[in-house]
Write a protein that holds these residues in place. Structure first.
Motif, short mmCIF file in Angstrom:
data_model
loop_
_atom_site.label_atom_id
_atom_site.label_comp_id
_atom_site.label_asym_id
_atom_site.label_seq_id
_atom_site.Cartn_x
_atom_site.Cartn_y
_atom_site.Cartn_z
N PHE A 37 12.21 9.12 26.73
CA PHE A 37 12.61 8.57 25.43
C PHE A 37 13.23 9.69 24.58
O PHE A 37 14.33 9.56 24.03
CB PHE A 37 11.37 7.96 24.75
N ASP A 38 12.53 10.82 24.50
CA ASP A 38 13.01 11.94 23.68
C ASP A 38 14.40 12.40 24.14
O ASP A 38 15.30 12.59 23.33
CB ASP A 38 12.01 13.10 23.79
N HIS A 39 14.57 12.55 25.45
CA HIS A 39 15.83 13.12 25.93
C HIS A 39 17.01 12.16 25.84
O HIS A 39 18.15 12.59 25.98
CB HIS A 39 15.65 13.66 27.35
N GLY A 40 16.75 10.88 25.59
CA GLY A 40 17.87 9.93 25.47
C GLY A 40 18.07 9.44 24.06
O GLY A 40 18.76 8.44 23.84
N LEU A 41 17.47 10.14 23.10
CA LEU A 41 17.53 9.66 21.71
C LEU A 41 18.97 9.53 21.19
O LEU A 41 19.30 8.57 20.50
CB LEU A 41 16.75 10.63 20.83
N GLY A 42 19.80 10.53 21.53
CA GLY A 42 21.19 10.50 21.09
C GLY A 42 21.90 9.24 21.59
O GLY A 42 22.62 8.57 20.86
N SER A 43 21.67 8.90 22.87
CA SER A 43 22.33 7.71 23.44
C SER A 43 21.76 6.44 22.83
O SER A 43 22.49 5.47 22.60
CB SER A 43 22.13 7.67 24.95
N LEU A 44 20.45 6.42 22.55
CA LEU A 44 19.89 5.23 21.90
C LEU A 44 20.52 5.04 20.52
O LEU A 44 20.81 3.92 20.10
CB LEU A 44 18.36 5.37 21.74
N LEU A 45 20.76 6.16 19.84
CA LEU A 45 21.34 6.10 18.51
C LEU A 45 22.76 5.53 18.55
O LEU A 45 23.17 4.79 17.68
CB LEU A 45 21.35 7.51 17.91
N MET A 46 23.50 5.83 19.61
CA MET A 46 24.86 5.28 19.77
C MET A 46 24.80 3.75 19.89
O MET A 46 25.69 3.04 19.46
CB MET A 46 25.52 5.83 21.03
N ASN A 47 23.76 3.28 20.56
CA ASN A 47 23.49 1.84 20.64
C ASN A 47 24.60 1.03 21.31
O ASN A 47 24.94 -0.07 20.87
CB ASN A 47 23.23 1.31 19.22
N ILE A 48 25.20 1.59 22.36
CA ILE A 48 26.19 0.81 23.11
C ILE A 48 25.51 0.36 24.39
O ILE A 48 25.29 1.15 25.30
CB ILE A 48 27.44 1.67 23.43
#
Ligand code: HEM
Length: 549
Positions: A232-243
């Protein structure tokens, strides 16, 4: 092109290819000019993107936090600058005095209006909860208060200096002592190479989950969730993009969903009431009072677990790494810690010790200087706010309503004018008062000449140290973090030695600044060490330390 040649009038002297190039250059030039335009003559200097309009967004997507940081370092003569982005502006502040001015103007520049959107993306909150979160995010005196100000104020007060901070710090130190003791009793001498960051992660994750959520916390019941947490922590940036996050941020998404489900089961079973910390119980109560449903509260608690674990982990990693990479510094810090450790009689005749956590903070200046220097070097954090109305910052810089303003910690932490010519080096002495010593070793050694002392007064601008953010969003966990991290480091350096897994010197890699800097940055490559119990002093099957405040 053929079609263009056909419509080109006879007097036009250029070929179709040349014409196309001229048109492209003209469009680029116009777009570039538009991108560099100020909305108001008093707007901060504009840095136009190399690719007009979308260039800055592309840069951020490709280079992470490093993109704005490098722009800031290249333009350090500008205390603030404007990055045009489609439909808006990002103002980047790189000067501590202006940062302080932004922090003071919290009525017009606030992080809270962005929180509902950000948490929806990162935590996967449902629309009804986000609607609740949007209400009264920045109430004035006497106005109705929403969920956000209520929970933020409670966390700040509870984690501020006082009895609760003391008791939570003791709980944390005790859990850490127990986890480290469990490791010590299960580890053979001369064990195999260990990835230092993973080792710290494991110990901090288990102990934080325990002191916040009790022995029956989700990670204790299902150890595989530790891995889900770091996914979860390491993919936070991608989750924030939300695509399409379930596809583009697959592991982070799956990790989040598993942890939220486990936290929901924990809350529904009422385990927070029977064995969770008081601060978690209070957080759940506040969310319920504001109409949150349990599944959403479970997701919100994931964010608290996150706040408690991630920064503490990476900062502890850097502190241990720098200490074990420098034997003289390690010896100094060990001596400081041993000087505040007092023998304690124990019933089973085993040697025991008492340690006041506040002594680590107040009587171990070199340890504290190492802590602060690791935070400075490791932190590229941005303090982000939205501009709620047109505003003239410091009576000089026009800021447009709805633009975003960011205080660039990574640029301020890399400013030679503040920190000196060795700004990129690890030098804890910058956080100590100058002594009359001649060498580095003497300056850091409490046994020689004048004793090291923490830097007094306003040696650096108060807004120049950005690891905990600042102003209204200043990290509420900073006092607690210092207590638990110093206790953890003390327990480790007293009990263990670390040698490089290869070669004869422990390698200190640079930080990886190519990601979204949501917490203290990790190293660009893993550091492997061989951990063994110390042969002198305090080794054994777990150091018997009783903590007090
Ligand atoms: C060395 C360790 C830590 C560092 C460097 C750190 C840093 C930060 C930073 C930079 C922020 C955001 C500030 C901003 O936006 O301007 C923050 C927010 C926060 N931190 Fe920490 N933190 C640490 C440890 C902790 C711990 C141990 C806890 C709790 C147990 C904690 C709880 C929080 C919370 C709840 C927030 C959000 C505050 C809000 O939204 O109002 N932090 N922290």
């Amino acid at each position: 092109m053929a079609a263009f040649s056909e419509i080109a009038p006879g007097w036009w002297p250029f070929s179709a290819g040349t014409t196309a190039i001229v048109i492209a250059i003209t469009i680029y030039f116009i777009a570039y000019q538009l991108s560099s335009r100020k909305i108001d003559p008093r707007e901060p200097p504009v840095i136009a993107p190399a690719v007009p309009l979308v260039g800055h967004l592309l840069g951020m997507a490709l280079l992470g936090g490093r993109y704005i940081k490098n722009l800031g370092i290249r333009n350090q003569q500008l205390p603030i600058f404007t990055l045009p982005v489609p439909g808006s502006r990002i103002y980047v502040v790189t000067d501590p005095s202006l940062a302080a001015a932004v922090q003071r103007a919290s009525r017009v520049m606030s992080f809270n209006p962005i929180v509902p959107e950000v948490t929806q993306r990162v935590l996967g909150l449902d629309d009804a909860t986000v609607e609740i979160t949007r209400k009264n995010v920045d109430p004035g005196p006497g106005e109705e208060r929403g969920f956000l100000p209520d929970i933020q104020d409670m966390v700040s007060v509870w984690l501020g200096p006082g009895d609760y901070l003391g008791s939570l710090s003791l709980d944390a130190a005790t859990e850490m002592r127990n986890e480290i003791a469990a490791y010590a009793s299960s580890t053979p001498v001369n064990s195999s190479p260990t990835d230092l960051l993973s080792w710290v992660r494991h110990l901090v994750t288990l102990s934080t989950a325990k002191y916040l959520y009790g022995p029956q916390n989700p990670i204790a019941l299902d150890p595989a969730l530790e891995c889900s947490f770091w996914d979860f922590d390491h993919g936070l940036g991608s989750l924030l993009m939300n695509i399409f996050p379930s596809i583009t941020a697959g592991r982070a998404y799956a990790g989040r969903e598993k942890l939220s489900a486990a936290l929901l089961a924990y809350l529904e079973a009422g385990r927070h009431k029977t064995s969770g910390s008081k601060i978690v119980q209070k957080r759940v109560d506040i969310a319920l009072e504001h109409g949150w449903a349990m599944p959403a509260i479970a997701r919100e608690e994931l964010s608290f677990l996150f706040a408690g674990i991630v920064n503490a982990t990476t900062s502890t990693f850097w502190i241990l790494l720098h200490l074990y990479a420098d034997p003289a510094l390690l010896a100094t810090v060990r001596r400081e810690i041993e000087s505040v450790l007092s023998p304690r009689s124990s019933s089973d005749n085993k040697p025991g010790y008492a340690l006041r956590i506040t002594d680590l903070r107040d009587k171990c200046p070199v340890l504290v200087a190492v802590y602060r220097e690791c935070l400075r070097l490791g932190s590229d954090t941005y303090s982000t706010r939205v501009v709620k109305e047109d505003y003239l910052l410091a009576n000089q810089y026009f800021l447009k309503k709805n633009a975003v303003i960011q205080i660039a910690g990574g640029v301020i932490h890399a400013d030679q004018r503040i920190w000196g010519a060795d700004v990129f080096d690890f030098n804890p002495k910058r956080f100590l008062d100058k002594t009359n010593s001649n060498s580095d070793a003497e300056a850091l050694n409490p046994d020689t000449g004048s004793k090291p002392r923490p830097k007094q007064g306003n040696a650096f601008h108060p807004a120049a140290f950005r690891a905990f953010g600042g102003g209204k969003t200043l990290c509420p966990g900073r006092h607690f973090a210092m207590n638990e991290i110093l206790a953890f480091v003390a327990l480790v350096v007293l009990q263990f030695d670390m040698k490089p897994a290869r070669g004869n010197k422990i390698d200190v890699p640079p930080k990886n600044d190519g990601v979204l800097p949501v917490h203290i940055l990790e190293p660009v490559r893993p550091v492997e060490v061989v951990i063994s119990k110390r042969e002198d002093g305090f080794a054994g099957d777990g150091l018997d330390v009783e903590f007090s405040m």
